[in-house]
Design an enzyme around this catalytic site. Structure first.
Site, PDB file in Angstrom:
ATOM      1  N   PRO A  87       0.826  -1.208   0.000  1.00 42.03           N
ATOM      2  CA  PRO A  87       0.000   0.000   0.000  1.00 42.03           C
ATOM      3  C   PRO A  87       0.859   1.257   0.000  1.00 42.03           C
ATOM      4  CG  PRO A  87      -0.855  -1.578   1.541  1.00 42.03           C
ATOM      5  CD  PRO A  87       0.446  -2.131   1.070  1.00 42.03           C
ATOM      6  N   CYS A  88       0.469   2.199  -0.833  1.00 37.03           N
ATOM      7  CA  CYS A  88       1.358   3.330  -1.064  1.00 37.03           C
ATOM      8  C   CYS A  88       0.811   4.647  -0.528  1.00 37.03           C
ATOM      9  CB  CYS A  88       1.618   3.464  -2.550  1.00 37.03           C
ATOM     10  SG  CYS A  88       0.115   3.661  -3.492  1.00 37.03           S
TER      11      CYS A  88
END
Ligand SMILES: C[S@@+](CC[C@H](N)C(=O)[O-])C[C@H]1O[C@@H](n2cnc3c(N)ncnc32)[C@H](O)[C@@H]1O
Length: 353
Positions: A87-88
Protein backbone atom coordinates in the site's frame (compact mmCIF):
# COMPACT_ATOMS: atom_id res chain seq x y z
CA UNK A 1 12.95 -29.38 -17.77
CA UNK A 2 11.56 -25.97 -16.96
CA UNK A 3 12.03 -24.49 -13.52
CA UNK A 4 8.67 -24.02 -11.80
CA UNK A 5 8.53 -20.75 -9.91
CA UNK A 6 5.82 -20.87 -7.27
CA UNK A 7 4.66 -17.41 -6.36
CA UNK A 8 2.86 -15.71 -3.51
CA UNK A 9 0.94 -12.60 -4.54
CA UNK A 10 0.86 -10.33 -1.49
CA UNK A 11 -1.28 -7.15 -1.36
CA UNK A 12 -2.72 -8.67 -4.50
CA UNK A 13 -5.40 -6.07 -5.32
CA UNK A 14 -6.95 -7.15 -8.60
CA UNK A 15 -3.87 -9.04 -9.66
CA UNK A 16 -1.52 -6.83 -11.69
CA UNK A 17 1.40 -9.09 -10.81
CA UNK A 18 -0.53 -12.28 -11.51
CA UNK A 19 -1.71 -10.98 -14.86
CA UNK A 20 1.87 -10.08 -15.78
CA UNK A 21 3.33 -13.42 -14.67
CA UNK A 22 0.66 -15.35 -16.57
CA UNK A 23 1.57 -13.56 -19.79
CA UNK A 24 5.29 -14.36 -19.63
CA UNK A 25 6.39 -17.16 -21.95
CA UNK A 26 9.74 -18.77 -21.29
CA UNK A 27 11.54 -21.96 -22.31
CA UNK A 28 13.36 -21.92 -19.02
CA UNK A 29 10.74 -21.32 -16.34
CA UNK A 30 7.02 -21.42 -15.69
CA UNK A 31 4.98 -19.86 -12.93
CA UNK A 32 2.69 -21.57 -10.47
CA UNK A 33 0.36 -19.41 -8.44
CA UNK A 34 0.20 -20.84 -4.93
CA UNK A 35 -1.30 -18.18 -2.71
CA UNK A 36 -2.44 -14.62 -2.40
CA UNK A 37 -3.21 -12.13 0.33
CA UNK A 38 -5.65 -9.23 0.05
CA UNK A 39 -7.66 -7.52 2.76
CA UNK A 40 -10.26 -5.76 0.57
CA UNK A 41 -13.28 -8.01 -0.15
CA UNK A 42 -14.11 -6.22 -3.42
CA UNK A 43 -10.57 -6.68 -4.71
CA UNK A 44 -10.75 -10.35 -3.69
CA UNK A 45 -14.04 -10.78 -5.55
CA UNK A 46 -12.58 -9.54 -8.82
CA UNK A 47 -9.22 -11.24 -8.28
CA UNK A 48 -10.93 -14.60 -7.89
CA UNK A 49 -13.49 -14.05 -10.63
CA UNK A 50 -10.91 -13.25 -13.33
CA UNK A 51 -8.48 -16.01 -12.34
CA UNK A 52 -8.40 -19.25 -14.31
CA UNK A 53 -7.56 -21.39 -11.33
CA UNK A 54 -8.14 -20.85 -7.65
CA UNK A 55 -4.81 -20.61 -5.81
CA UNK A 56 -4.12 -23.19 -3.14
CA UNK A 57 -4.24 -20.64 -0.37
CA UNK A 58 -5.91 -17.31 0.32
CA UNK A 59 -5.16 -15.05 3.28
CA UNK A 60 -7.05 -11.87 4.06
CA UNK A 61 -4.65 -9.84 6.15
CA UNK A 62 -0.87 -9.87 5.89
CA UNK A 63 -0.80 -9.61 9.67
CA UNK A 64 -2.22 -13.16 9.89
CA UNK A 65 0.82 -14.70 8.19
CA UNK A 66 3.22 -16.79 10.22
CA UNK A 67 6.67 -15.18 10.61
CA UNK A 68 9.26 -14.95 13.38
CA UNK A 69 7.35 -11.98 14.78
CA UNK A 70 4.04 -13.84 14.48
CA UNK A 71 4.77 -17.52 15.27
CA UNK A 72 1.09 -18.29 15.87
CA UNK A 73 0.07 -17.10 12.37
CA UNK A 74 -0.92 -19.07 9.27
CA UNK A 75 2.08 -20.65 7.52
CA UNK A 76 2.30 -19.83 3.82
CA UNK A 77 2.38 -22.65 1.31
CA UNK A 78 5.86 -23.18 -0.12
CA UNK A 79 6.81 -20.42 -2.60
CA UNK A 80 9.87 -19.26 -4.56
CA UNK A 81 8.89 -15.73 -5.48
CA UNK A 82 7.16 -12.95 -3.60
CA UNK A 83 5.20 -10.28 -5.43
CA UNK A 84 4.07 -7.32 -3.36
CA UNK A 85 2.70 -3.97 -4.46
CA UNK A 86 2.51 -2.73 -0.93
CA UNK A 87 0.00 0.00 0.00
CA UNK A 88 1.36 3.33 -1.06
CA UNK A 89 -0.94 5.94 0.49
CA UNK A 90 1.57 6.68 3.20
CA UNK A 91 4.24 7.32 0.60
CA UNK A 92 2.35 9.00 -2.20
CA UNK A 93 2.24 12.72 -2.83
CA UNK A 94 -1.39 12.89 -1.71
CA UNK A 95 -0.66 11.22 1.61
CA UNK A 96 1.08 12.76 4.57
CA UNK A 97 4.49 11.59 3.44
CA UNK A 98 5.32 10.32 6.86
CA UNK A 99 7.10 7.32 5.44
CA UNK A 100 7.36 4.48 7.88
CA UNK A 101 5.76 6.35 10.72
CA UNK A 102 2.17 5.61 9.89
CA UNK A 103 0.30 2.31 10.00
CA UNK A 104 0.29 1.74 6.24
CA UNK A 105 3.98 2.49 5.95
CA UNK A 106 4.54 -0.17 8.59
CA UNK A 107 3.29 -2.80 6.15
CA UNK A 108 6.75 -2.74 4.61
CA UNK A 109 7.98 -4.41 7.77
CA UNK A 110 5.63 -7.33 7.15
CA UNK A 111 7.37 -7.81 3.81
CA UNK A 112 10.72 -7.89 5.57
CA UNK A 113 9.31 -10.37 8.10
CA UNK A 114 8.18 -12.67 5.28
CA UNK A 115 11.50 -12.45 3.45
CA UNK A 116 13.29 -13.21 6.70
CA UNK A 117 11.12 -16.19 7.59
CA UNK A 118 10.46 -17.82 4.19
CA UNK A 119 13.59 -16.66 2.35
CA UNK A 120 12.09 -17.03 -1.15
CA UNK A 121 14.53 -17.12 -4.07
CA UNK A 122 13.17 -13.97 -5.70
CA UNK A 123 11.01 -10.97 -4.94
CA UNK A 124 9.54 -8.07 -6.87
CA UNK A 125 8.08 -5.22 -4.83
CA UNK A 126 6.38 -2.16 -6.25
CA UNK A 127 5.57 1.30 -4.97
CA UNK A 128 5.11 4.94 -5.90
CA UNK A 129 8.02 6.95 -7.21
CA UNK A 130 7.61 9.61 -4.52
CA UNK A 131 9.06 7.11 -2.11
CA UNK A 132 12.46 8.15 -3.37
CA UNK A 133 12.06 11.74 -2.16
CA UNK A 134 10.79 11.04 1.37
CA UNK A 135 13.26 12.13 4.04
CA UNK A 136 15.47 13.46 1.21
CA UNK A 137 15.93 9.97 -0.17
CA UNK A 138 16.97 8.50 3.17
CA UNK A 139 13.86 6.34 3.39
CA UNK A 140 14.71 4.70 0.06
CA UNK A 141 18.26 4.07 1.23
CA UNK A 142 16.97 2.51 4.46
CA UNK A 143 14.65 0.26 2.47
CA UNK A 144 17.41 -0.81 0.08
CA UNK A 145 19.74 -1.67 2.95
CA UNK A 146 17.01 -3.62 4.74
CA UNK A 147 16.16 -5.61 1.59
CA UNK A 148 19.81 -6.40 0.86
CA UNK A 149 20.49 -7.59 4.39
CA UNK A 150 17.31 -9.48 5.21
CA UNK A 151 17.60 -13.24 5.79
CA UNK A 152 20.76 -14.55 4.21
CA UNK A 153 20.89 -11.49 1.93
CA UNK A 154 19.61 -10.51 -1.51
CA UNK A 155 21.13 -9.00 -4.65
CA UNK A 156 18.95 -5.96 -5.18
CA UNK A 157 18.02 -4.02 -8.32
CA UNK A 158 15.91 -0.89 -7.99
CA UNK A 159 14.29 0.63 -11.06
CA UNK A 160 12.03 3.64 -11.41
CA UNK A 161 9.96 3.16 -14.55
CA UNK A 162 7.37 5.10 -16.50
CA UNK A 163 4.27 3.32 -17.83
CA UNK A 164 4.50 4.96 -21.25
CA UNK A 165 8.01 3.54 -21.74
CA UNK A 166 6.54 0.05 -21.48
CA UNK A 167 3.60 0.17 -23.84
CA UNK A 168 0.85 1.94 -21.88
CA UNK A 169 -0.40 5.44 -22.72
CA UNK A 170 -0.26 6.68 -19.11
CA UNK A 171 1.97 9.11 -17.23
CA UNK A 172 2.57 6.92 -14.23
CA UNK A 173 5.89 6.23 -12.54
CA UNK A 174 6.46 3.23 -10.34
CA UNK A 175 9.49 2.11 -8.40
CA UNK A 176 10.41 -1.59 -8.36
CA UNK A 177 12.63 -3.44 -5.91
CA UNK A 178 13.80 -6.73 -7.38
CA UNK A 179 15.73 -9.27 -5.36
CA UNK A 180 17.43 -12.58 -5.92
CA UNK A 181 18.76 -14.54 -2.92
CA UNK A 182 22.48 -13.96 -2.82
CA UNK A 183 23.46 -17.60 -2.14
CA UNK A 184 22.01 -18.60 -5.55
CA UNK A 185 24.48 -16.77 -7.80
CA UNK A 186 26.80 -13.80 -8.20
CA UNK A 187 25.17 -10.39 -8.55
CA UNK A 188 24.73 -9.29 -12.16
CA UNK A 189 24.95 -5.75 -13.40
CA UNK A 190 21.55 -5.46 -14.99
CA UNK A 191 20.09 -2.27 -16.29
CA UNK A 192 16.44 -1.34 -16.50
CA UNK A 193 14.20 -3.49 -18.72
CA UNK A 194 14.45 -2.49 -22.40
CA UNK A 195 12.01 0.27 -23.31
CA UNK A 196 9.15 -0.43 -25.72
CA UNK A 197 8.21 2.21 -28.26
CA UNK A 198 4.69 3.41 -27.58
CA UNK A 199 4.01 3.61 -31.30
CA UNK A 200 4.53 -0.18 -31.42
CA UNK A 201 2.15 -0.80 -28.54
CA UNK A 202 -1.40 -2.15 -28.73
CA UNK A 203 -2.70 1.27 -27.66
CA UNK A 204 -0.21 4.00 -28.70
CA UNK A 205 -2.49 6.69 -27.21
CA UNK A 206 -5.65 6.85 -25.14
CA UNK A 207 -7.54 7.66 -28.35
CA UNK A 208 -6.78 4.14 -29.56
CA UNK A 209 -8.49 2.59 -26.56
CA UNK A 210 -11.49 4.88 -26.13
CA UNK A 211 -14.88 3.23 -26.33
CA UNK A 212 -17.11 4.43 -29.14
CA UNK A 213 -20.83 4.01 -29.62
CA UNK A 214 -23.24 3.94 -26.74
CA UNK A 215 -21.71 4.92 -23.40
CA UNK A 216 -23.51 4.93 -20.06
CA UNK A 217 -24.67 8.57 -19.54
CA UNK A 218 -23.25 8.35 -16.00
CA UNK A 219 -19.79 8.82 -17.51
CA UNK A 220 -20.55 12.29 -18.89
CA UNK A 221 -19.74 15.24 -16.64
CA UNK A 222 -23.04 16.06 -14.91
CA UNK A 223 -24.47 19.55 -15.38
CA UNK A 224 -24.08 20.44 -11.72
CA UNK A 225 -20.39 19.50 -11.59
CA UNK A 226 -19.45 20.75 -15.02
CA UNK A 227 -18.40 24.22 -14.01
CA UNK A 228 -16.18 22.96 -11.21
CA UNK A 229 -14.56 20.27 -13.34
CA UNK A 230 -13.95 22.54 -16.33
CA UNK A 231 -13.34 25.75 -14.40
CA UNK A 232 -10.37 27.67 -15.69
CA UNK A 233 -8.38 29.70 -13.24
CA UNK A 234 -4.74 29.78 -14.32
CA UNK A 235 -3.75 31.57 -11.11
CA UNK A 236 -4.11 28.52 -8.95
CA UNK A 237 -5.45 25.75 -11.06
CA UNK A 238 -3.66 25.87 -14.37
CA UNK A 239 -5.35 25.28 -17.68
CA UNK A 240 -8.28 23.02 -18.30
CA UNK A 241 -6.61 19.91 -19.51
CA UNK A 242 -8.65 17.38 -21.46
CA UNK A 243 -8.10 15.08 -24.44
CA UNK A 244 -4.63 13.94 -23.36
CA UNK A 245 -3.12 11.41 -25.76
CA UNK A 246 -1.24 10.04 -22.76
CA UNK A 247 -3.52 9.76 -19.72
CA UNK A 248 -2.81 11.40 -16.40
CA UNK A 249 -1.92 8.83 -13.71
CA UNK A 250 -5.10 6.94 -12.88
CA UNK A 251 -6.23 7.51 -9.33
CA UNK A 252 -8.35 5.46 -6.96
CA UNK A 253 -10.83 8.33 -6.70
CA UNK A 254 -11.63 8.69 -10.41
CA UNK A 255 -15.36 8.55 -9.69
CA UNK A 256 -15.25 11.83 -7.78
CA UNK A 257 -15.28 14.32 -10.70
CA UNK A 258 -11.96 16.00 -9.99
CA UNK A 259 -10.95 19.08 -11.88
CA UNK A 260 -9.93 18.56 -15.48
CA UNK A 261 -6.26 19.06 -14.73
CA UNK A 262 -6.32 16.29 -12.16
CA UNK A 263 -8.29 13.59 -13.93
CA UNK A 264 -8.92 12.15 -17.35
CA UNK A 265 -11.69 13.65 -19.51
CA UNK A 266 -12.30 13.36 -23.23
CA UNK A 267 -14.51 15.38 -25.57
CA UNK A 268 -16.78 13.93 -28.24
CA UNK A 269 -14.76 15.86 -30.85
CA UNK A 270 -11.56 14.13 -29.80
CA UNK A 271 -13.15 10.69 -29.39
CA UNK A 272 -14.78 10.82 -32.81
CA UNK A 273 -11.93 12.67 -34.50
CA UNK A 274 -9.15 11.17 -36.56
CA UNK A 275 -6.02 12.63 -35.01
CA UNK A 276 -5.01 10.96 -31.74
CA UNK A 277 -2.11 13.37 -31.26
CA UNK A 278 -3.73 16.80 -31.51
CA UNK A 279 -6.18 18.46 -29.17
CA UNK A 280 -9.27 19.76 -30.93
CA UNK A 281 -10.88 23.10 -30.12
CA UNK A 282 -13.65 22.22 -27.74
CA UNK A 283 -16.56 24.38 -26.65
CA UNK A 284 -16.28 23.82 -22.92
CA UNK A 285 -19.68 25.35 -22.28
CA UNK A 286 -21.70 23.03 -24.46
CA UNK A 287 -19.83 20.02 -25.73
CA UNK A 288 -20.36 16.58 -24.24
CA UNK A 289 -17.29 15.62 -22.24
CA UNK A 290 -16.85 12.42 -20.30
CA UNK A 291 -14.48 10.72 -17.92
CA UNK A 292 -12.73 7.55 -18.98
CA UNK A 293 -14.92 4.50 -18.47
CA UNK A 294 -13.88 1.55 -16.29
CA UNK A 295 -13.14 -0.50 -19.43
CA UNK A 296 -10.81 2.25 -20.64
CA UNK A 297 -9.24 2.40 -17.17
CA UNK A 298 -8.54 -1.33 -17.23
CA UNK A 299 -6.98 -0.90 -20.68
CA UNK A 300 -4.80 2.03 -19.58
CA UNK A 301 -3.48 -0.17 -16.77
CA UNK A 302 -2.82 -3.08 -19.13
CA UNK A 303 -5.59 -5.46 -18.00
CA UNK A 304 -7.58 -7.51 -20.52
CA UNK A 305 -11.05 -6.31 -21.50
CA UNK A 306 -12.84 -9.14 -19.72
CA UNK A 307 -11.97 -7.50 -16.39
CA UNK A 308 -14.61 -4.83 -17.03
CA UNK A 309 -17.30 -7.34 -17.96
CA UNK A 310 -16.49 -9.57 -15.02
CA UNK A 311 -16.35 -6.63 -12.58
CA UNK A 312 -19.82 -5.58 -13.68
CA UNK A 313 -21.10 -9.16 -13.53
CA UNK A 314 -19.74 -9.30 -9.94
CA UNK A 315 -21.90 -6.23 -9.21
CA UNK A 316 -18.97 -3.99 -8.40
CA UNK A 317 -20.13 -0.38 -8.61
CA UNK A 318 -18.34 2.06 -10.91
CA UNK A 319 -16.72 3.75 -7.93
CA UNK A 320 -15.45 0.39 -6.66
CA UNK A 321 -14.06 -0.40 -10.11
CA UNK A 322 -12.32 2.97 -10.40
CA UNK A 323 -10.83 2.49 -6.94
CA UNK A 324 -9.49 -0.96 -7.80
CA UNK A 325 -8.14 0.21 -11.17
CA UNK A 326 -6.48 3.25 -9.60
CA UNK A 327 -4.80 1.15 -6.90
CA UNK A 328 -3.59 -1.40 -9.40
CA UNK A 329 -0.18 -1.84 -10.88
CA UNK A 330 0.35 -1.19 -14.61
CA UNK A 331 0.51 -4.78 -15.84
CA UNK A 332 3.00 -4.04 -18.63
CA UNK A 333 5.47 -2.59 -16.13
CA UNK A 334 5.25 -5.69 -13.94
CA UNK A 335 5.59 -7.89 -17.05
CA UNK A 336 8.75 -6.08 -18.19
CA UNK A 337 10.31 -6.16 -14.71
CA UNK A 338 9.62 -9.80 -13.82
CA UNK A 339 10.70 -11.05 -17.24
CA UNK A 340 13.85 -8.95 -17.30
CA UNK A 341 14.89 -9.98 -13.80
CA UNK A 342 14.34 -13.70 -14.37
CA UNK A 343 15.73 -13.79 -17.91
CA UNK A 344 18.83 -11.92 -16.81
CA UNK A 345 19.53 -14.43 -14.07
CA UNK A 346 18.07 -17.67 -15.42
CA UNK A 347 18.55 -17.50 -19.19
CA UNK A 348 21.73 -17.69 -21.19
CA UNK A 349 21.01 -14.72 -23.40
CA UNK A 350 21.99 -11.26 -22.26
CA UNK A 351 18.76 -9.39 -21.62
CA UNK A 352 20.52 -6.06 -21.90
CA UNK A 353 21.29 -6.81 -25.52
C1 LIG B 1 -1.17 -0.64 -3.99
S1 LIG B 1 -2.43 -1.83 -3.87
C2 LIG B 1 -1.75 -3.16 -4.78
C3 LIG B 1 -2.52 -3.44 -6.00
C4 LIG B 1 -2.10 -4.62 -6.83
N1 LIG B 1 -0.69 -4.64 -7.15
C5 LIG B 1 -2.92 -4.64 -8.13
O1 LIG B 1 -2.37 -4.80 -9.20
O2 LIG B 1 -4.14 -4.46 -8.04
C6 LIG B 1 -2.24 -2.40 -2.22
C7 LIG B 1 -3.24 -3.47 -1.81
O3 LIG B 1 -2.94 -3.90 -0.47
C8 LIG B 1 -4.16 -4.20 0.17
N2 LIG B 1 -3.90 -4.19 1.62
C9 LIG B 1 -3.82 -3.11 2.45
N3 LIG B 1 -3.57 -3.50 3.71
C10 LIG B 1 -3.49 -4.86 3.69
C11 LIG B 1 -3.28 -5.84 4.68
N4 LIG B 1 -3.07 -5.49 5.96
N5 LIG B 1 -3.26 -7.14 4.32
C12 LIG B 1 -3.47 -7.49 3.02
N6 LIG B 1 -3.71 -6.60 2.03
C13 LIG B 1 -3.71 -5.30 2.36
C14 LIG B 1 -5.10 -3.11 -0.31
O4 LIG B 1 -6.45 -3.50 -0.13
C15 LIG B 1 -4.68 -2.96 -1.77
O5 LIG B 1 -5.46 -3.78 -2.61
Amino acid sequence: MKQIIKYFDCFAGIGGFRCAAENIQSDVYDFEHVSYCEVDPQARTLYEAVGDKKPVQQINDVKEIKTNRNPGGTALADFDMLFAGFPCQSFSNVGYRKGFDDERGQLFFYILDMLDYYQPKYFVLENVQKLSTIKNGNLLDEMKTALQEIGSGYHLHVWCLHASDYGLPQNRYRIFFCGIRSDLCEKKDIKEPPVIKLTDAKYPTVWHLLERGEIDPKHYIPAKTRETVLYKNPKWQGNVNIDNAIARPLTASMSKWHRANQDNYYSETYINGTDPYSRPDVDLASEKIRRITPLEGFRIQGFPDNYAEIATACRLSYSAQYRLIGNALPVNLAYAVIKHLLNSYLCEEDENG
